[in-house]
Design a protein around this motif. Structure first.
Motif, PDB file in Angstrom:
ATOM      1  N   TRP A  64       0.833   4.064  -2.765  1.00  0.00           N
ATOM      2  CA  TRP A  64       0.606   5.596  -2.579  1.00  0.00           C
ATOM      3  C   TRP A  64       1.729   6.449  -2.882  1.00  0.00           C
ATOM      4  O   TRP A  64       1.635   7.453  -3.431  1.00  0.00           O
ATOM      5  CB  TRP A  64       0.572   5.305  -0.997  1.00  0.00           C
ATOM      6  CG  TRP A  64       0.138   6.784  -0.337  1.00  0.00           C
ATOM      7  CD1 TRP A  64      -0.807   7.897  -0.431  1.00  0.00           C
ATOM      8  CD2 TRP A  64       1.237   7.636   0.183  1.00  0.00           C
ATOM      9  NE1 TRP A  64      -0.362   8.834   0.338  1.00  0.00           N
ATOM     10  CE2 TRP A  64       0.973   8.996   0.528  1.00  0.00           C
ATOM     11  CE3 TRP A  64       2.785   7.232   0.648  1.00  0.00           C
ATOM     12  CZ2 TRP A  64       1.634   9.880   1.337  1.00  0.00           C
ATOM     13  CZ3 TRP A  64       3.544   8.359   1.317  1.00  0.00           C
ATOM     14  CH2 TRP A  64       3.070   9.503   1.549  1.00  0.00           C
ATOM     15  N   ALA A 121       0.791  -1.331  -0.005  1.00  0.00           N
ATOM     16  CA  ALA A 121       0.011   0.164   0.034  1.00  0.00           C
ATOM     17  C   ALA A 121       0.918   1.110   0.092  1.00  0.00           C
ATOM     18  O   ALA A 121       0.618   2.388  -0.865  1.00  0.00           O
ATOM     19  CB  ALA A 121      -0.672  -0.135   1.234  1.00  0.00           C
ATOM     20  N   GLY A 122       1.995   1.121   0.715  1.00  0.00           N
ATOM     21  CA  GLY A 122       2.694   2.388   0.873  1.00  0.00           C
ATOM     22  C   GLY A 122       3.588   2.614  -0.379  1.00  0.00           C
ATOM     23  O   GLY A 122       3.595   3.781  -0.898  1.00  0.00           O
ATOM     24  N   LEU A 123       3.940   1.507  -1.130  1.00  0.00           N
ATOM     25  CA  LEU A 123       4.596   1.665  -2.369  1.00  0.00           C
ATOM     26  C   LEU A 123       3.763   2.253  -3.460  1.00  0.00           C
ATOM     27  O   LEU A 123       4.058   3.279  -4.239  1.00  0.00           O
ATOM     28  CB  LEU A 123       5.267   0.425  -2.815  1.00  0.00           C
ATOM     29  CG  LEU A 123       6.361   0.103  -1.999  1.00  0.00           C
ATOM     30  CD1 LEU A 123       6.975  -1.652  -2.605  1.00  0.00           C
ATOM     31  CD2 LEU A 123       7.820   1.037  -2.162  1.00  0.00           C
TER      32      LEU A 123
END
Lengths: 142, 153
Positions: free
Chosen positions: B30, B26-28
């Motif tokens: 985002w 999810a962080g990548l």
């Protein structure tokens, strides 16, 4: 009062480690301690949370002043979200509700890890979506 | 007694691993999308949606002669201040470009009408007030300048 964003990342990393340990051990005591940390951060402000104090004592003197400071509102709101999830997890663990405990802890860990690793404040992002979804245009209660 | 039997070690470790993998993914994602300008629905090419065109009266400040940077901000927003700095700087640098900041919580009507999901969201309006592109998350300075260039053409 502005807060040091590096302190927020540090606190999020500690939070992630504690929540990971909660998932492994299933310890309600550890989760209760983390819930208390969240609550202090939400009620008194993040600079007075135990992790914030630890950062100010141990790391900040070595790092020097931050290149940029930020408003205290967003991380404080996020602490309140974290507190809500931890309390839900605690209820799940203590009452023996099968999925609630691990699911709530995992959700809190998901958010804390995103903050620690990517600097993304999920609680802050959710805020506008909530306000949008609620009817009416009255000013925010917070 | 307080050591919950609800999670045993093995299951807990599996939940932990799955959570960390999901959060990293999810962080990548985002980070890749954050602050990138995308052609907005209701852009010049998309005539059907021009009803969502905000006017200077809607926004509480006059639009720029050549282009307008509309920034939606909120109190619980970490990157809004840095975004304000970038946009104000670009608006000061380029003639005929205005920067208007809208408090999302005070203008939930606009937030819903323009489909604002996050703060900061930056809309780039052309001289006619049509939304040409939008970015959610703090945009890079060079991207803002490029988006204005495209809107002014």
């Amino acid at each position: 009062m502005q807060v040091d964003p590096r302190g927020q990342r540090f606190a999020a990393a500690l939070t992630s480690a504690v929540l990971a340990a909660v998932l492994i051990t299933g310890s309600a005591w550890l989760l209760a301690a983390q819930a208390a940390v969240f609550l202090v951060g939400a009620v008194a402000g993040v600079r007075y949370s135990p992790y914030g104090l630890l950062y100010a004592r141990l790391l900040r003197p070595r790092l020097g002043p931050p290149p940029e400071s930020e408003a205290p509102g967003p991380p404080r709101f996020a602490q309140a979200v974290g507190a809500a999830f931890s309390v839900a997890g605690l209820v799940g663990l203590l009452a023996g509700v099968p999925v609630l405990g691990p699911a709530a802890v995992a959700a809190a860990l998901f958010a804390a890890f995103l903050n620690a690793a990517f600097g993304l404040c999920l609680g802050c992002e959710v805020y506008l979506l909530l306000r949008r979804a609620l009817p009416g245009d009255r000013a925010a209660a917070a | 007694m307080l050591d919950g039997a609800a999670i045993s070690g093995g299951a807990g470790a599996a939940v932990l691993a799955a959570t960390l993998v999901a959060a990293t993914a999810a962080g990548l994602l985002w980070r890749r999308a954050n602050g990138r300008f995308r052609r907005a629905a209701g852009s010049a090419a998309d005539e059907g949606e021009e009803a969502a065109m905000p006017t200077g009266t809607d926004l509480g400040a006059p639009l720029g002669e050549r282009a307008t940077l509309v920034q939606f901000s909120s109190a619980f927003c970490q990157p809004c201040r840095a975004t304000r700095r970038v946009l104000a700087e670009v608006a000061a640098m380029v003639d005929g470009v205005a920067h208007i900041e809208v408090d999302a919580e005070a203008r939930l009507d606009l937030v819903r009408a323009l489909d604002i999901m996050r703060t900061p969201t930056v809309l780039v309006l052309d001289s006619a007030g049509r939304i040409r592109t939008r970015a959610s998350g703090q945009p890079r300075r060079a991207d803002v300048i490029a988006a204005i260039g495209a809107a002014v053409d």
